[in-house]
Design an enzyme around this catalytic site. Sequence first.
Site, mmCIF file in Angstrom:
data_model
loop_
_atom_site.group_PDB
_atom_site.id
_atom_site.type_symbol
_atom_site.label_atom_id
_atom_site.label_comp_id
_atom_site.label_asym_id
_atom_site.label_seq_id
_atom_site.Cartn_x
_atom_site.Cartn_y
_atom_site.Cartn_z
ATOM 1 C CG ASP A 1 -14.191 -5.104 0.503
ATOM 2 O OD1 ASP A 1 -14.888 -5.542 0.186
ATOM 3 O OD2 ASP A 1 -14.005 -4.112 0.765
ATOM 4 C CB SER B 1 -16.745 -3.049 3.375
ATOM 5 O OG SER B 1 -17.180 -3.587 2.251
ATOM 6 C CG ASP C 1 -14.813 1.933 -0.410
ATOM 7 O OD1 ASP C 1 -16.034 2.650 -0.295
ATOM 8 O OD2 ASP C 1 -15.023 1.451 -1.997
ATOM 9 C CB THR D 1 -11.878 -1.990 3.143
ATOM 10 O OG1 THR D 1 -13.173 -2.597 3.306
ATOM 11 C CG2 THR D 1 -10.720 -2.345 4.281
ATOM 12 N NE ARG E 1 -19.808 2.113 2.497
ATOM 13 C CZ ARG E 1 -19.351 0.852 1.759
ATOM 14 N NH1 ARG E 1 -20.399 0.085 2.490
ATOM 15 N NH2 ARG E 1 -18.328 0.530 0.744
ATOM 16 C CD GLU F 1 -10.372 -2.463 0.731
ATOM 17 O OE1 GLU F 1 -11.402 -2.562 0.775
ATOM 18 O OE2 GLU F 1 -10.317 -1.265 0.108
ATOM 19 C CG ASP G 1 -16.943 -5.668 -2.513
ATOM 20 O OD1 ASP G 1 -17.884 -6.607 -1.238
ATOM 21 O OD2 ASP G 1 -16.780 -4.509 -2.449
ATOM 22 C CE LYS G 2 -14.225 -0.256 -4.641
ATOM 23 N NZ LYS G 2 -14.811 -0.105 -3.311
ATOM 24 C CG HIS H 1 -20.701 -5.920 -5.644
ATOM 25 N ND1 HIS H 1 -21.810 -6.062 -5.194
ATOM 26 C CD2 HIS H 1 -19.935 -4.755 -4.756
ATOM 27 C CE1 HIS H 1 -21.277 -5.605 -3.085
ATOM 28 N NE2 HIS H 1 -20.316 -5.171 -3.519
ATOM 29 C CG ASP I 1 -14.854 -6.832 3.231
ATOM 30 O OD1 ASP I 1 -14.135 -7.997 2.742
ATOM 31 O OD2 ASP I 1 -14.749 -5.693 2.824
ATOM 32 C CG HIS I 2 -18.551 -8.679 3.170
ATOM 33 N ND1 HIS I 2 -18.351 -8.763 1.808
ATOM 34 C CD2 HIS I 2 -18.175 -7.474 2.773
ATOM 35 C CE1 HIS I 2 -18.379 -8.189 0.593
ATOM 36 N NE2 HIS I 2 -17.594 -7.032 1.570
ATOM 37 C CG HIS J 1 -21.390 -8.082 0.606
ATOM 38 N ND1 HIS J 1 -21.292 -6.711 1.614
ATOM 39 C CD2 HIS J 1 -20.732 -7.396 -0.948
ATOM 40 C CE1 HIS J 1 -20.506 -5.544 0.864
ATOM 41 N NE2 HIS J 1 -20.756 -6.222 -0.547
HETATM 42 ZN ZN ZN Z 1 -19.418 -4.669 -2.055
#
Ligand code: ZN
Length: 433
Positions: free
Chosen positions: A38, A89, A141, A143, A154, A303, A308-309, A312, A350-351, A397
């Site tokens: 992620d 996501s 979550d 994903t 989501r 995953e 990702d987290k 962030h 995913d991104h 992102h």
């Molecule tokens: Zn994110």
Amino acid sequence: MSRAVGLSGLCLAVALTAVMGQTSGQVATRNVILFIGDGMGDSEITAARNYAVGAAGRLAMDSLPMTGAYTTYSVQENDPSLPDYVTDSAASGTAWATGRKTSNGRISTSAWKDEDLKTILEIAQERGMRAGDVTTAELTDATPAVLAAHVANRTCQGPGDMTACPRDRRSAGGPGSIAEQLLAHNVDVLMGGGAARFDQQTMDDGRLPVQDALSRGYAVIGSQAGFELAAPGRKLLGLFSPGNMTVEWTGTEALPYPSNVARPQKCREDNRPLGQPTLAAMTSKALELLDRPAGPGFLLQVEGASIDKEDHNANPCGQIGETVAFDRAIKIGIDFARAHPDTLLVVTADHGHTSQIVPIPTDADHPTGVMSVLLTHDGAPMALSYSTNAYHRLMEHTGTQVRIAAMGPGAAKVSGIMDQTDLFQVMLHAISR
Ligand SMILES: [Zn+2]
């Protein structure tokens, strides 16, 4: 000299035969393993490689024979003919899970019309395949949710979280929250965090999702010691944390210049609590439970969620530690695929995300965002900059294309520039042979 060339040419021919042989119908696909990092853009992969094995080193994911890139844009809710250049996501996961683009926030439902979109997991189950869904985030979550849930938003993760999804409430005739839908799909192996979502009373009958899991025959476990209760043929629900699972590494977060330019940091690698399995351990257990000697194979998604987290959070050690942990899980998958050549293995993201490897800053030239300098495996300083939002805000992102790589039957389709929805077709083709 000529002998060396001859040998390397022979090796190339053997390697090509192995890849092309597996893609030309000689080996049918039984199993599909999809690894999702992620937020794992090329910057995140490169930063983890530099830090953990050095700039000239290679991660396990770097060894996959077929590599391409795919576009990740989502679409706008009020006009799905227009792109939204930066996906989340939920929309990106919906793209590979269903082959359809949707708007940010949606879980396997269409933009604007809010129609349920059939997922690759649902198709695999119709064909008698087993299914697994493993993450370091909450199981509810975005994903992990896209494979086996259909909700308008989501945030509708547990039965008490349904404010944004009035039509999906069971009391309104809908399928319920993501937690309820994951269980209703009878996914054979579910492992991750998010225990609190499965402990919320439903709006309708007062039952908890975790009670529903038990009545459906799941072994429900809360720590790695519970792996002993898991057995092939019995469904497993592993909930190893109330929320997201704890990240593996810690360190100092990125700060405005001069940050720690004068003192590059090394990360602490001992942050995982006792009882919480690594992503590699969960992957290994999932493969053990899903694999069977004959008949239809399995679909497993794994995953690495907190790359990702931690991006962030502008926390370079957290981000790199999660990427390294994800790569260790991929190594487990690669070893399985080598021993089971009827397995298609795909690694992608995913991104894209915010972190950038930048020159060591000086008073004259430095990024305006936050940054941190790390001392890498090479013994050299590496500066990471996070600048997609203001200081003290969560970083955002990005809309870049990301890497997709693969091995096994069908892997030759993973090359060049693809779109995220093409991954659905790659998997569908694999399980249709
Ligand atoms: Zn994110």
